[in-house]
Write a protein that holds these residues in place. Structure first.
Motif, PDB file in Angstrom:
ATOM      1  N   UNK A  92       1.114  -1.318   0.236  1.00  0.00           N
ATOM      2  CA  UNK A  92      -0.229   0.101   0.160  1.00  0.00           C
ATOM      3  C   UNK A  92       0.815   1.117   0.055  1.00  0.00           C
ATOM      4  N   UNK A  93       0.592   2.180  -0.829  1.00  0.00           N
ATOM      5  CA  UNK A  93       1.409   3.459  -0.561  1.00  0.00           C
ATOM      6  C   UNK A  93       0.818   3.936   0.499  1.00  0.00           C
ATOM      7  N   UNK A  94       2.055   5.054   1.020  1.00  0.00           N
ATOM      8  CA  UNK A  94       1.157   5.325   2.893  1.00  0.00           C
ATOM      9  C   UNK A  94       2.111   6.974   2.726  1.00  0.00           C
ATOM     10  N   UNK A  95       2.889   7.497   2.041  1.00  0.00           N
ATOM     11  CA  UNK A  95       3.028   8.746   1.267  1.00  0.00           C
ATOM     12  C   UNK A  95       3.920   9.329  -0.030  1.00  0.00           C
ATOM     13  N   UNK A  96       3.054  10.642  -0.301  1.00  0.00           N
ATOM     14  CA  UNK A  96       4.343  11.147  -1.170  1.00  0.00           C
ATOM     15  C   UNK A  96       4.760  12.155  -1.400  1.00  0.00           C
ATOM     16  N   UNK A  97       6.962  11.980  -0.859  1.00  0.00           N
ATOM     17  CA  UNK A  97       6.826  13.722  -0.472  1.00  0.00           C
ATOM     18  C   UNK A  97       7.863  14.114  -1.679  1.00  0.00           C
ATOM     19  N   UNK A  98       7.463  15.585  -1.475  1.00  0.00           N
ATOM     20  CA  UNK A  98       8.010  16.529  -3.273  1.00  0.00           C
ATOM     21  C   UNK A  98       8.147  17.576  -2.348  1.00  0.00           C
ATOM     22  N   UNK A  99       9.649  17.787  -2.646  1.00  0.00           N
ATOM     23  CA  UNK A  99      10.574  19.336  -2.355  1.00  0.00           C
ATOM     24  C   UNK A  99      10.155  19.940  -3.432  1.00  0.00           C
ATOM     25  N   UNK A 100       9.794  20.776  -2.957  1.00  0.00           N
ATOM     26  CA  UNK A 100       8.900  21.623  -4.017  1.00  0.00           C
ATOM     27  C   UNK A 100       9.637  23.343  -4.149  1.00  0.00           C
ATOM     28  N   UNK A 101      10.309  23.030  -3.204  1.00  0.00           N
ATOM     29  CA  UNK A 101      11.534  24.245  -2.897  1.00  0.00           C
ATOM     30  C   UNK A 101      12.980  24.868  -3.591  1.00  0.00           C
ATOM     31  N   UNK A 102      13.472  25.866  -3.265  1.00  0.00           N
ATOM     32  CA  UNK A 102      14.649  25.540  -3.846  1.00  0.00           C
ATOM     33  C   UNK A 102      16.130  24.829  -3.689  1.00  0.00           C
ATOM     34  N   UNK A 103      15.728  24.797  -2.185  1.00  0.00           N
ATOM     35  CA  UNK A 103      16.451  24.393  -1.478  1.00  0.00           C
ATOM     36  C   UNK A 103      16.787  22.369  -1.604  1.00  0.00           C
ATOM     37  N   UNK A 104      17.637  21.689  -1.064  1.00  0.00           N
ATOM     38  CA  UNK A 104      17.880  20.102  -1.264  1.00  0.00           C
ATOM     39  C   UNK A 104      17.325  19.550   0.069  1.00  0.00           C
ATOM     40  N   UNK A 105      16.735  18.359   0.276  1.00  0.00           N
ATOM     41  CA  UNK A 105      16.741  18.304   2.187  1.00  0.00           C
ATOM     42  C   UNK A 105      17.564  17.060   2.061  1.00  0.00           C
ATOM     43  N   UNK A 106      17.193  16.873   3.167  1.00  0.00           N
ATOM     44  CA  UNK A 106      17.652  15.924   3.619  1.00  0.00           C
ATOM     45  C   UNK A 106      16.273  15.245   4.315  1.00  0.00           C
ATOM     46  N   UNK A 107      16.305  14.071   3.859  1.00  0.00           N
ATOM     47  CA  UNK A 107      14.964  12.969   4.594  1.00  0.00           C
ATOM     48  C   UNK A 107      15.493  12.045   5.814  1.00  0.00           C
ATOM     49  N   UNK A 108      15.109  12.311   6.945  1.00  0.00           N
ATOM     50  CA  UNK A 108      15.094  11.282   7.382  1.00  0.00           C
ATOM     51  C   UNK A 108      13.654   9.954   7.836  1.00  0.00           C
ATOM     52  N   UNK A 109      13.497   8.834   8.219  1.00  0.00           N
ATOM     53  CA  UNK A 109      12.367   7.709   8.248  1.00  0.00           C
ATOM     54  C   UNK A 109      13.006   7.201   8.962  1.00  0.00           C
ATOM     55  N   UNK A 110      11.811   7.011  10.107  1.00  0.00           N
ATOM     56  CA  UNK A 110      11.961   6.079  10.987  1.00  0.00           C
ATOM     57  C   UNK A 110      10.753   5.362  11.419  1.00  0.00           C
ATOM     58  N   UNK A 111      10.359   3.946  11.159  1.00  0.00           N
ATOM     59  CA  UNK A 111       9.878   3.262  11.618  1.00  0.00           C
ATOM     60  C   UNK A 111       9.300   3.380  13.125  1.00  0.00           C
ATOM     61  N   UNK A 112       8.078   3.139  13.819  1.00  0.00           N
ATOM     62  CA  UNK A 112       8.388   2.259  14.964  1.00  0.00           C
ATOM     63  C   UNK A 112       7.767   1.325  15.422  1.00  0.00           C
ATOM     64  N   UNK A 113       7.755   1.009  16.609  1.00  0.00           N
ATOM     65  CA  UNK A 113       7.450  -1.010  16.906  1.00  0.00           C
ATOM     66  C   UNK A 113       6.235  -0.991  16.784  1.00  0.00           C
ATOM     67  N   UNK A 114       6.325  -1.940  17.034  1.00  0.00           N
ATOM     68  CA  UNK A 114       4.492  -2.681  16.655  1.00  0.00           C
ATOM     69  C   UNK A 114       4.009  -2.677  18.066  1.00  0.00           C
TER      70      UNK A 114
END
Length: 228
Positions: A92-114
């Motif tokens: 299942x698709x969870x999320x689409x993240x788009x950088x609409x700005x003018x600056x590169x971004x660093x993305x951090x993703x964390x999966x929590x406990x069940x």
């Protein structure tokens, strides 16, 4: 005659005093050069715009579905770690993240406990499934959330896995997007043997209401202006 001379002398003295005073004012006003100028400075602010679709806090719904363990019978092969019986309801698709700005971004993703929510009248055991009701840890270990991502916004599944429950400092360039997909997997505890594996699956099917995970996405600035 003497009186007139005195009057004339006084007038001359007064005139001299007034002239001296006037010279002081005139000298203060006109005796130095002055120049004036103004300047202003401005610079455009680099746009920071990270868009999440869906926006804000969201819930990934497996619409019209409920999770079950595999229907396959246990075999000796399943006793080997990595060969356990598994079942899921698909990706299942969870999320689409788009950088609409003018600056590169660093993305951090964390999966929590069940998080396994039991029915109201049920409780975990203290000893374990081998002699009593399973512990919370035994039940939690049955479920795995596979998270993958793709830079293809039209993809139906991810092609790169988020391993270890974290994706640290993924570079999301200005003008680019990344899509995250999740798959909730029920992995039977087959390494315990057929009897205990089936007992544990059956206990969860009878006593558990829902199974869930939390995923957090954080984007931070990844570059500066070249002239900064």
């Amino acid at each position: 005659m003497v009186k007139k001379k005195r009057i004339v002398s006084k007038l001359i003295l007064a005139l001299v005093v007034l002239t001296a005073i006037s010279c002081c004012f005139l000298g203060s006003t006109f005796a130095r050069y002055t120049s004036n100028s103004k300047a202003s400075a401005s610079v455009d602010v680099a746009l920071w715009d990270i868009a999440f679709d869906p926006a804000g806090d969201s819930t990934v719904l497996f619409e019209g579905q409920s999770l079950t363990p595999s229907k396959d019978a246990w075999t000796e092969t399943n006793k080997t770690a990595g060969s356990e019986r598994t079942h899921s309801n698909g990706v299942v698709k969870a999320v689409t993240i788009t950088n609409n700005g003018e600056v590169d971004a660093l993305l951090n993703v964390t999966v929590g406990a069940v998080t396994v929510t039991l029915n109201e009248s049920c409780e975990y055991g203290d000893v374990g499934v081998a002699t009593d009701a399973p512990t919370e840890t035994e039940v939690a270990q049955l479920f795995v959330l596979d998270v993958k991502y793709s830079t293809n916004t039209g993809a139906s599944a991810g092609d790169t896995a988020v391993t270890g429950g974290k994706l640290e400092e993924y570079s999301l360039a200005a003008g680019s997007s990344v899509v995250f997909f999740v798959e909730l997997v029920w992995k039977s505890a087959d390494t315990l043997g057929q009897e205990l594996a089936d007992k544990l699956d059956s206990w969860v099917g009878k006593n558990a209401a829902t199974v869930g995970f939390e995923i957090s996405y954080v984007a931070v600035q990844g570059e500066e202006s070249p002239l900064a």
